[in-house]
Design a protein around this motif. Structure first.
Motif, PDB file in Angstrom:
ATOM      1  N   TRP A  75       0.836  -1.200   0.000  1.00 60.36           N
ATOM      2  CA  TRP A  75       0.000   0.000   0.000  1.00 60.36           C
ATOM      3  C   TRP A  75       0.870   1.249   0.000  1.00 60.36           C
ATOM      4  O   TRP A  75       0.490   2.268  -0.591  1.00 60.36           O
ATOM      5  N   ARG A 122      -6.469  -3.021   1.262  1.00 59.45           N
ATOM      6  CA  ARG A 122      -7.243  -4.127   1.819  1.00 59.45           C
ATOM      7  C   ARG A 122      -6.389  -5.362   2.015  1.00 59.45           C
ATOM      8  O   ARG A 122      -6.562  -6.093   3.005  1.00 59.45           O
ATOM      9  N   ARG A 123      -5.458  -5.602   1.101  1.00 62.05           N
ATOM     10  CA  ARG A 123      -4.555  -6.758   1.268  1.00 62.05           C
ATOM     11  C   ARG A 123      -3.717  -6.635   2.527  1.00 62.05           C
ATOM     12  O   ARG A 123      -3.309  -7.639   3.120  1.00 62.05           O
ATOM     13  N   GLU A 127      -9.430  -1.660   6.954  1.00 61.60           N
ATOM     14  CA  GLU A 127     -10.859  -1.569   6.670  1.00 61.60           C
ATOM     15  C   GLU A 127     -11.053  -0.616   5.502  1.00 61.60           C
ATOM     16  O   GLU A 127     -10.251   0.304   5.288  1.00 61.60           O
ATOM     17  N   LEU A 128     -12.148  -0.803   4.752  1.00 59.69           N
ATOM     18  CA  LEU A 128     -12.377   0.040   3.580  1.00 59.69           C
ATOM     19  C   LEU A 128     -12.452   1.513   3.973  1.00 59.69           C
ATOM     20  O   LEU A 128     -11.879   2.374   3.291  1.00 59.69           O
ATOM     21  N   ALA A 131      -9.014   2.791   4.468  1.00 59.63           N
ATOM     22  CA  ALA A 131      -8.314   2.877   3.189  1.00 59.63           C
ATOM     23  C   ALA A 131      -8.743   4.140   2.436  1.00 59.63           C
ATOM     24  O   ALA A 131      -7.907   4.854   1.864  1.00 59.63           O
TER      25      ALA A 131
END
Length: 219
Positions: A75, A122-123, A127-128, A131
Motif C-alpha cells: 500500500w 485491503r490486502r 478496513e475500507l 483505506a
C-alpha cells in the motif's frame, strides 16, 4: 461546411488554452474564438464554465490513467506512486491543480485505478473506510501542495514576482527572524518538499490507520 463540434474538441481546446490564459482568463467565449465558432455553439455541450471544468478535470484524469493500470505491491508503494503521478499530471497544465480540485468527475473511468489502490490497502488488512481516509488524505495533500506550487511557478521555470523569497524576507519585521528565514523553504525546492511531505503522510497513515497485527499472525 466545418465539421460538427463535439465535447472532446471543446475540452481539448480548453486544455490547450489553459497554458496561455490560466484559469482566470479561460472563458467559453475565448474557447469559441479558438475553435472559430460562436459562443452559443459551446452551450450545446456545456451549460456553464463549471460544467466545462468538470469535464476538463475528468479528461486530465483519463490521460493520467491512459494505458494499463499496474497492480501495485504494498500500500505504501501504491499511494506514493499514485500521488507522484497525480502531481506530475497536474503540473502538466497551468493552474492544473485549481482546475482539478473540487470538480465533479463526469464518468467513472478512474474506477480501475482506484480499485487497484484500495485493493493494496485491503490486502494489508485496512478496513475500507480507513483505506478511503488514507488515500483521500494523501490526495488532499497532493492537490493542495500543487496549488501552492503553481502559485509560485504559474509557468514552468518562471517564478511569480510576488513569491520572491528575498523580497519576502526583507519585508518582514526584523523581530521575526524565523519567519523571514522560512522564506526560502516556503517558496523553493518543491520537488524535495513534496517528497518529504508525502513521506510524512505515508508515515502518518502507518501510525494512525494501519491495523494492528493479530496475535495469531506469524512474526
Amino acid at each position: 461546411m466545418p465539421p460538427k463540434l463535439d465535447r472532446a474538441q471543446v475540452v481539448d481546446a480548453a486544455l490547450r488554452l489553459l497554458d496561455e490564459t490560466g484559469l482566470e482568463g479561460l472563458t467559453l467565449r475565448r474557447i469559441a474564438t479558438e475553435l472559430d465558432v460562436k459562443a452559443p455553439a459551446l452551450y450545446w455541450h456545456f451549460a456553464n464554465k463549471q460544467a466545462l471544468l468538470d469535464e476538463m478535470a475528468t479528461e486530465m484524469l483519463r490521460r493520467m490513467y491512459a494505458g494499463p493500470v499496474a497492480v501495485p505491491g504494498s500500500w505504501q508503494e501504491a499511494i506514493t506512486i499514485t500521488c507522484r503521478t497525480l502531481r506530475t499530471a497536474l503540473l502538466g497544465y497551468r493552474d492544473g491543480a485549481k482546475v482539478f480540485s473540487g470538480t465533479r468527475l463526469t464518468d467513472y473511468g478512474h474506477a480501475e485505478g482506484q480499485e487497484a489502490l484500495l485493493a493494496a490497502f485491503r490486502r494489508a488488512g485496512f478496513e475500507l473506510a480507513d483505506a478511503v481516509l488514507a488515500f483521500t488524505t494523501a490526495y488532499a495533500f497532493t492537490t493542495g501542495f500543487v496549488i501552492e506550487e503553481q502559485a509560485v511557478h504559474p509557468v514552468r521555470g518562471e517564478r511569480a514576482p510576488d513569491y520572491d523569497p528575498d523580497r519576502r524576507a526583507a519585508a518582514i519585521d526584523p523581530g521575526h527572524q524565523l519567519a523571514a528565514a522560512a522564506s526560502r523553504e516556503l517558496f523553493g525546492d518543491f520537488e524535495r518538499r513534496f517528497e518529504r511531505g508525502l513521506a510524512i503522510v505515508v508515515a502518518g497513515i502507518e501510525v494512525s490507520l494501519r491495523p494492528e497485527p493479530s496475535p495469531l499472525d506469524p512474526p
